[in-house]
Each structure stands twice: as C-alpha cells, then as structure tokens.
Design an enzyme around this catalytic site. Structure first.
Site, short mmCIF file in Angstrom:
data_model
loop_
_atom_site.label_atom_id
_atom_site.label_comp_id
_atom_site.label_asym_id
_atom_site.label_seq_id
_atom_site.Cartn_x
_atom_site.Cartn_y
_atom_site.Cartn_z
N LYS A 123 -49.42 -17.58 46.35
CA LYS A 123 -48.99 -17.96 45.01
C LYS A 123 -50.02 -17.63 43.95
CE LYS A 123 -48.83 -22.34 43.68
NZ LYS A 123 -48.37 -23.74 43.57
N THR B 50 -54.51 -31.67 47.69
CA THR B 50 -55.44 -31.29 46.63
C THR B 50 -56.71 -32.13 46.64
OG1 THR B 50 -54.13 -32.74 45.19
CG2 THR B 50 -53.69 -30.37 45.05
N GLU C 207 -46.81 -38.86 41.88
CA GLU C 207 -46.26 -37.56 42.26
C GLU C 207 -44.76 -37.55 41.99
OE1 GLU C 207 -47.84 -34.86 43.55
OE2 GLU C 207 -49.84 -35.76 43.60
N ASN D 79 -44.68 -23.33 40.76
CA ASN D 79 -44.39 -23.74 42.13
C ASN D 79 -43.28 -22.95 42.79
OD1 ASN D 79 -46.22 -26.07 42.48
ND2 ASN D 79 -45.12 -26.78 40.66
N HIS E 231 -41.59 22.26 27.56
CA HIS E 231 -40.33 22.09 28.28
C HIS E 231 -40.61 21.75 29.74
CE1 HIS E 231 -38.88 24.09 24.66
NE2 HIS E 231 -39.83 24.99 24.88
N ALA F 78 -41.16 27.44 29.38
CA ALA F 78 -40.24 26.60 30.15
C ALA F 78 -40.16 27.07 31.60
CB ALA F 78 -38.85 26.64 29.52
N ASN G 236 -49.71 25.18 43.28
CA ASN G 236 -51.03 24.74 43.73
C ASN G 236 -51.09 24.48 45.22
OD1 ASN G 236 -49.27 22.58 43.25
ND2 ASN G 236 -50.95 21.14 43.08
N SER H 296 -42.03 32.01 30.24
CA SER H 296 -41.11 31.10 30.92
C SER H 296 -40.98 31.49 32.39
CB SER H 296 -39.73 31.16 30.26
OG SER H 296 -39.79 30.66 28.95
#
Lengths: 437, 437, 437
Positions: free
Chosen positions: C7, C63, C139, C211, C344, C361, C367, C386
C-alpha cells in the site's frame, strides 16, 4: 496572473475573457460599448470586436478612476450607464437584462448585481442597513468581522444614472494606496440620499471574478459545463470531458466522445461521431462524418467522411463525400475527390486528387525539392500503389496505376501502368497485373 | 431527447438504458419480464435481451395506460407486479430486492420507491398525510407551493398487488392532456383504503431519471464512477477518467491510466498497463500486456504483448506471446507469432506471420490489387527489411530476408536473401550482408 | 489493496505514498526518520530516500506494536517523537509544523492531529470528555452510537514525549485480534493523568487515509488538484485534466492543454505549449517548445522545438533549437541539429543528424541488421529524400542529397547527389534536379 497575457485577454473556451463580457452585454441589447484599457493593452479592442470606443486609463488608479476616464465621452449622455469589470466572464445576457430592468423599474440612482453563497477570493461584500437597504460595499481587504460574515458579495456590475455618475465619481475617496474604487459609489449615493437597488443573481457562478490562475481554471470549467449542457439539451450527446469553443455549431444526433476538442470557427453536422481524442479546429464537418483520435485543422469534410485513428488533416484541405482516411494519414493543402481511399500511413500534400482513387500504404507526394513546393494531380480512378513516390510537379492520369515502390518522375498517361524507379510504362490494365512486372 | 435514438436505448457505459434496468431486475431475481413499448420502437427487446414478453402501447397515453397494456398478459397473475420506468438506469438489484421485501413483509397493496435530497428535473413528489403515511404522488407540473417543498421524490418504481392493480388502473383519472399517470395509483389505493408503503433509497443517484441530455450525462457519470470504484475495490488501479463498459472484465494489479476505454466484450488480464489514451474494444488481452495510446479492436493479445504509442490493431488480429508492436503500426486480420517485432510504421494486413520475425520500418503487405484482397505468409525467423513491399499473395520462407526497399512479387524460399525491385535472390545468410548487394 | 504492490508504495503523482509522507516530515524540518516496515517490504527505504533508519516489524501486530519496534533505536532520545502512518499522503509540512508547535507550546505529553467533517472509511474517532479534552480514540470497528456521531476523526499523526512513549507502549491493551493499536496511547496518557492536546487540520483532505483502491483514487485526485492549483498560481495555465508529477518544474506562461502528462524528472521552460494529449517523461523541454499529442521520453528538447501531433521522441534523443518534428515521426537515441526538419512519417534511430537537414516522408535509418544496431550520420544541410533507406553504418556528407526511394548502402560524399537502389552518385547540386534521374 503572473502571465505576459493580460488578464482580460486570457482565453476561456476560445474567446478572450473580455470578449465574453462584451458578448453578454450585446446579448442584452447593449451595443454602445466603451472599453477603458491600460496603455499598451493591445488586443482588448480586437477581443471585444465590433463597435467599441476605446478609452485609455493612463495610470492604474483603481476601478472608480477607470470609469471616470469614460466621462469625457459620456458626459452628455442622459439615461443610464452599465459599468462592468472585464473579469466576470460568466455573466449572462439574461442577468444583464434583469439588472437593467430592475434599475429602470425602480428608478434607482444605482443598482448593483450581487450574489449569495461563499464568495470567491477578491470579491467585496455588500453591507445593508437595518432596513435591508444596500448601504455600502466593503473591499475584501477592508473586511471587519461583521461584514466578513456577509455572504452577499458584489459581482462587479453596476447600473447607474448618467450624468449623475460623472460628478459622483469625482467625489469618491482615495484609498491609502492611491486608488479610487468604484465600489465606493454605493456609499456615495447613499450619502447623497439616492436610492440604491440590487439584484441577486440566482446562479452564483455568473458572478465568478477572475483574479488568479485558479479562478481562471474555475471559470473555464464553469463555462465548459454550461456550453456542454447547452448542446446536450439540443440533441447532441456530449461525453465528458469535451472542449467546445463558444463559436462552434453542432447538429443533432452527433456524438462527442470524451476528449473531443471543437475549436475556433468549427461547424459539425448531424449524426457525426467525433472522438475520443479528436481535435477539430476552424473546420467544416458535414453530416455523418466520423473522426476518431485525429487532428483536423482548417479543413472541409463533406458528408460521410471517416478519419482516423491517428490521422492529421491540415489546413486548406477539402475532403469530398465518402472519402476514407484511415490511420497515420496526413493531408495538407489538398483536395480528395468523392469516395477516394487513403487507408494507411501516407502523405498527400499540395495535391488535387480525383474521385475513386486508391492511395496505398506509404505513398508520398514528394512536394518539396529542397527549394520550392510543387503540386501533384491524381485523376479519377487512379491506383497509387503502396510506397509510390510521386515527385511533384507530376500528373497521374485517370485510371492509371503505379506499382508498389515506384518512383514517378514524369506524368503518367490515363490508363497506363507504371512501375520501377524511375517509373516506366509497363502496360495497361488492372493493377493486379503489376505483380508480373 | 431531441435524438433519433429512443431515450431508453441511449447507451450508458456500453449498455442501453433499458438494458441496465432489466439487468437490475434480473439481479434481484425477477426474470419474468414484460416490456411495454411504443409501436416501432425497434431494439428495445434486443436491448433487454433474454426472455422478455413485449407488449405494444399503440398510443402514448401515459405511464398508467402503459402498464394497463400488460393487463391482458398478467390478468391471471396472483401475487405482485413490479412496475418500473425504463429511464432509471442506476437502480441496483439490492434496492429492487429491498423494495420487494418491504412490500411482502408489510403486506401492502402498493409500495413505492422514493428518494430524498434535491429531486432532479421531472420527478414527481411524494405527499404524506399527517401521520406520515403516503397519500399521493404529485407530478412536477402540478406542484403547488406545499408539495414543491417536499424533498421526497418518486423514483418511478412500484411494487403492487395483482390482480388488484389491473382493475385499479382502469379507474385512474385522465389528465387534461389525455394521459393516465401511474402515479395516480397511489391516491387510488389510498382512496380504496389500502395500505401504501414506501422505501427510501439511501443513494439518491439510484433514482436518477433521465428526461433530457443533461440528465443522461449525469447518469453516465454516476454509472462510470460506480463501475470504476467497483474495480478499484477489486485490485485494479483505475485513474480518472476511465471508461469501462459494464460487460468488461479486468484482472488484479492491472493499471488503467487516464483516458482508457475498455469497451464491449473486452477482457483484460492481470498486471496489464492500459493507457493513457488507449481504446480497447471487443478484445481479449492476456496478462502482462502494455497498451499505450493505441486502438485495439476485435483482437486477441496473448501474454506480455506491448503495443504503442500510436498503433492500431484491427479486427480479427491475433498477436501471440511477447510480440512487440511499436509506434504507428497497423495490423489487420492477421496473426503475429510469438516474439515477433514490428517496431515502427508499417502495415500487416490479411497475413500470417510466424514467430521471431522482424518487420522493418515502412514495410507493407500490399494486400489489395485494386480488385481483391490477398494473403501474405511470413514464416518463422524471417527478416523483413525496412520499406519492403510484399505483394500478396506471397510467401516469405523461414529464415529468409528481404532487403530494404525491396518489392517482393514472388515467393521467397526459406533462408534466401532477396533485394531489389522486383526482388531477386542474391544469396543466403544473415541480413547484415544485404548491404553488400 | 488487493495488489501485489504494498500500500505505502502505491504511486501518487509520481511518488510512492510513503515518500510523500517523508517529504512532508522533511519539509517541516524533521530529518531524523525511522521507518518501521514489514519483513520483505522492499522498496520502502528507497521510496523514502535520503537518510532513514529502517526497523523491521517481524509480525504485523498493529500500529502500537509497530511504533514499539523503534524503541530500541530511540530509547535514549529525550524530547519528542512524531509518529505518523505511512498512508496519509496528503499531509503538508505546514500542518506537521503546526502540530509540533502545538505540542511544544502546550507542553503536552501527547498531541494528536484530528480533522472535522465526514470521516473517510477506516478512520478512528476522537472522544472528548465533558470539558472538551481528548479522552480517547475509538477505532471505527468499535464505534458505538455515541462516538459514531463524532465527526472529529483521528488523522493518524501523533507527537509524543520520549522516553515516556516507550514505556507507555508496553502497557497498551491487546485487542481480541492480537493487535496493539497506537490509538490506545491516548487513553493510556489520560489514565496516567498526562495532558493530551490536539490540533484540528483546516483542510480535511490532508487527513485522508488510504485503505483501499477508492481512497487511493481520491488521494490521487486531491494531490493532482493541489499540484495543478499550485502551478496556476505561479503563472502556468493548466487545463483539466493535467497530470503533473511532484518533481516536475514548469516555467511561467506555459500552457498545459488537457490530458498533458508531465512525469518523473521533467522540466518545462517558459512559454511552452504542451498537449492536448502529450506525455512527457524524464525530459528537459526548453522555452517556447510545442508538443502536441505526442510522447517524449528521456529526451532533451532545446528552445523552440515543435513536435506533433502523433510523434514519438524516445530515450537518449537530443533535439536542438528550432527543430520541427511533424506527425508520425520517431526519434530514438539520436541528435538532431539546429533547424532540422522531419515533418512526416519517418524513423531516425541511433543517428547523429546535423543542422538544417531535411528528412523526407517515409525516410528510415535502417539501424538494425538482424543482429546489431548501427549508427547513421547525416551532416549539415543534407537533403534526405522521401522514402530514402539509409543502411547503417553510413554517413551522408554535408549538403548531399538522396533521391526519393533510394537505398543508400555506402557513404555519400559531401555535396553529392545519389539515387537508386542501391544508390549511386548521379551528380551534384540541388535536389530539384533529382527528378531528371
């Protein structure tokens, strides 16, 4: 506002704040507008638009001083003056009219607009005497415990007799900071024994004043909600959040899915489906169009065009009836004829494309040669194969076809088939035969 | 509603309004449904689904007249009838059950559902006698000052004894507009000395009636909030705004980032990350998938697939475990095998792609020859170079590779390397050698 | 929470919940932090960051038991200890400081933070004696009718004297479920005759405890609103909804259009326009940039860059001043020099691109050869036609140009013109002449 844009020019739903105020005044029949502006506040006149007399307030000495600047122009005016701050963008024509009616029917010297409910930051409070008559307005900074308890706030809209107001303004007190407040006019009228009336606006959001960025946000949200609900009552299905500028028109039975932006001078026809995630700016969209997750700017879409997801129709594009623009398509400064299909990633720029054309995936109109832009013409029924490069200026004749991956450097005659790089004529007939090349 | 779509068929979170009402009834165990519909109101029966007896109300003469149309069908029924308007889409099964329980446990002749709080536009008000017993319902149009003050409104859900109700309906007064209101049944029961009970719903939004586009929006927002909170309590992290249709299923530990749309018959597995800006419709998404800013329709994604941003998976696509679909990718009616990568702009349509395939940027399956669509097959481990055009029908053999910019017009044998336009075999081996071509 | 993420590690505006609590403590000058964590709760220390002493709570016994685990470390500490739950993410430094001040100025043994208004699910209630003094905390599970009426809830922040607290903890009662509650410390102090003080936080949202998933959502919304309003007051125009992580910086006069996501360690300069629909993560955006409907991750954008719509700038990209990145463009691990245009669909990856380059474009830096990634270099003023395929490793010389559809497999000398597949040198000069090829 901590911004280089003057407060009253901050945009709310596509209109400068002061423009919205002016629209409300005009909507109430008040066409004779005078704008008191600071020196160098460019754009206020343009934002108000139409006929407006600008008056400069050379020094920023408060709202009372501001109104006094209009005195020279209006000193001869016999009747009433409506003074309004430029930062109450949500006030409506109906409220302005009601205030004027109250003022005229009661014969008051001064009538102010007030609102109930928790006042927003920066609003002065109305102080009333034991008979319930308005006695004064106290600025927020000067609130004592008693007036702080008053939930009735001053909305910053005043209807007042002229020429009385011009002499009264000159008698208002100067605050320690050197400013003269228009709110002091109330106490001055009372002091002189004149009647002060008030009208309490029923929807407190109308009186929302904008003094900082948070209030600007709240004003935007309130205006957005008002616009959206307005369209909902006129047969448009508007799903939140939608962002519709004030000047937009939308036809019945259209659906705006969440995160639709209709901006500027845009019109949308009947039975359209816009969004989710579409931004349409300064465009004309005819009936039955579908725009999904796309950006359309400065374009005309005829009936039944569908666009998207993820396409971009740029300015000066005209897309005819029944065109299909699929995903990742870009159109710029071009016309696409009836029923043409452009289903996949591709770019059509500076082009005239006829009807019934098929534009394949990856096709590009190579409009830029590094120096100039050139035009491409594709005639009716042509078939532009995938990945075809059309090197402009170039013309593809009616019914012609280009093979996948071809680089077209010369005009193609009608009905011809071309392929290769550079493309050469390889025959006539249907593109299905191109695979034999 | 100023819409060509009948009010009760307006969609709310992917379900027609009247279908939501029917779902609530069935959820409370009431399976024996009769729908009174206007002539020509196509689609109401389909929207309700399952077993429902349709009854036509030939003339629109009010809610009382509408219920009376069911009389012929139910005249012999001994017990109770629950009558509900089709425009209260937020009522829950629990509330329906509680109303029936109240009715049965008190033995009342008639039990109505009411709600407190500011009533929405169009709701009648409950009038009680000095003992607090229900005396009548007053239509909003007929409210006088006293009943207008009543904050208790009629939710439009009635549990009533049968066959008493059928004779009582025939005795109800006709309003000046010619309509007979079901709300008059309350006063009629009281007049006959029968007990009328009520149940006040604790969450007023359940009683929200939809009479115009603004109320439709509020109903949508309330249903959306209810659905989203429901998933939040079941371990899904739902960030606002999210749009989840009622029929959707989502696994634990999945995160919906803002502007996620899960529509129609969609299921999402565990540990997925959807959005922001993703729209998933009628699709099955397995565990551990990631869909960012993309549109997925009618598709199956197996475990660990990641998609986006800005990709489009179209109907009849099946994407196997661990496939990577990057940006600007389009898949249509195709299968992609385990671990295949399609990282950039490209189009795969009408294809069967094996496992471990690499699809380069700009690659296109040219499936359309201007007349017909054809299929492409890419076998396991093939390497489709950037900007490869695969002219379907065509098959790329296992482990084969195509050079960048190649135009593949013929089948490529397994392990072969091809390049050029049209592509020719230039050897075998790894694609890194293609640069030598 | 029905989640595999603990939490207190659930993210809120880009920061783990417990990190926000720690930030509030440090903001109030409390730097000496001890974190009591469950065994195996990895990540809590990292989430808190900086100097923090971790203490393990071997068994989850409540706690009170948790705080007792810090006793060994702090037993010698003379002064005060501030104990705070890790699930109150909205508490502010100002409130922490005010609580400490109240504690120190009153000399109380124990001072608790409380809040008014409707308590959220799971909060204990404050019980006061007839004199208004704090008597106990009950509580939620143990609420009786009387204390349930109390609208004053326990916010879960305690300032308490040390070493008194350590002995007191050992005397707290054990609940039937075996847990020891820190809330019992109040009754224990009262029992021993010590003074218990309280401070009521003015903004109840500060006390919001998390909670379940619904409360997590409310906390996110409240934090989002707080962050956004904060930027609005500092001259940023933030339109709803905007998602700004806590660590983000934004300059004046920038505008965030709806659905802007600024995430992680992102900085945005002055006068930028981000969104709608843009997601910027871990990036540095200089003044005057425009990012529309795009995703930018791990990148640097220098002044005046414009991106989008629908583009994707991926990690390790550096885009210099005035670059134009249009639609459907993808940049990865690359540098683009001043004034370069990539308007583009196209892909630039693993590349160094100089200034004043035009990328057409459909151009792709190829690569990946199936095994390794290689680099592309494009020198100043080059013109990439292009659909050019640049097969890396490759270098395009300054002022060189590549023809549309060319496949560049070898380095191109400065000023040369190449075309074809594979590309060959066809001359020098402007690309407009390429059409003659």
């Amino acid at each position: 506002m901590r911004s280089s844009v003057p407060k009253v020019l901050q945009p709310i739903c596509g209109r400068a704040m002061v423009g919205l105020v002016a629209d409300a005044l005009r909507g109430a029949g008040l066409d004779d507008l005078v704008a008191v502006v600071a020196p160098g506040a460019r754009g206020v006149g343009e934002a108000i638009g139409g006929c407006v007399s600008p008056v400069e307030q050379a020094e920023q000495l408060g709202t009372g001083h501001a109104l006094a600047q209009a005195g020279a122009l209006l000193a001869e005016h016999r009747g009433h003056v409506l003074a309004i701050n430029g930062d109450v963008p949500l006030v409506t024509p109906a409220t302005i009219s009601a205030l004027v009616n109250r003022h005229e029917s009661t014969g008051a010297c001064l009538t102010i607009l007030t609102c109930d409910g928790p006042p927003s930051h920066g609003m002065g409070r109305v102080v009333r005497d034991d008979n319930g008559a308005v006695a004064a307005i106290v600025e927020e900074a000067d609130l004592d415990a008693r007036s702080a308890c008053s939930a009735e706030a001053n909305a910053g809209v005043y209807c007042v007799q002229s020429p009385w107001v011009w002499s009264a303004l000159s008698g208002l007190p100067t605050a320690p900071n050197g400013e003269v407040y228009l709110t002091s006019l109330v106490a001055e009228a009372v002091r002189q024994g004149h009647a002060v009336e008030s009208l309490c606006v029923s929807d407190a959001s109308e009186a929302l004043g904008v003094n900082d960025g948070v209030q600007l946000d709240r004003a935007r949200e309130a205006m957005r909600r008002r616009i959206n609900d307005g369209w909902r009552l006129r047969g448009v299905s508007v799903m939140e959040p939608a962002y519709i500028d004030v000047a937009v028109e939308i036809g019945e039975d259209s659906v705006l899915y969440p995160n639709s932006f209709l901006q500027g001078r845009t019109s949308v026809g009947k039975g359209c489906a816009i969004g989710p995630g579409s931004m349409v700016t300064d465009s004309s969209i005819a009936d039955g169009c579908r725009i999904l997750n796309s950006v359309v700017e400065g374009a005309v879409l005829e009936e039944g065009v569908d666009v998207g997801p993820f396409s971009h129709v740029r300015p000066d594009s005209h897309v005819e009836t029944g065109v299909h623009v699929g995903n990742f398509a870009e159109i710029k400064n071009s016309r696409l004829g009836r029923g043409t299909k452009m289903g996949h990633f591709s770019y059509v720029g500076d082009s005239w494309v006829g009807a019934g054309v098929n534009i394949g995936a990856g096709a590009v109109t190579c409009n830029f040669d590094g120096v100039d832009k050139h035009r491409t013409i594709v005639e009716d029924g042509a078939f532009i194969g995938s990945d075809s490069m059309l090197i402009a200026p170039v013309r593809i004749g009616a019914g012609a076809s280009t093979g996948a991956g071809s680089v077209v450097t010369k005009d193609v005659p009608p009905g011809a088939r071309v392929a290769g790089a550079p493309a050469r004529i390889i025959g006539r007939g249907s593109p299905s035969e191109l695979r034999e090349a």
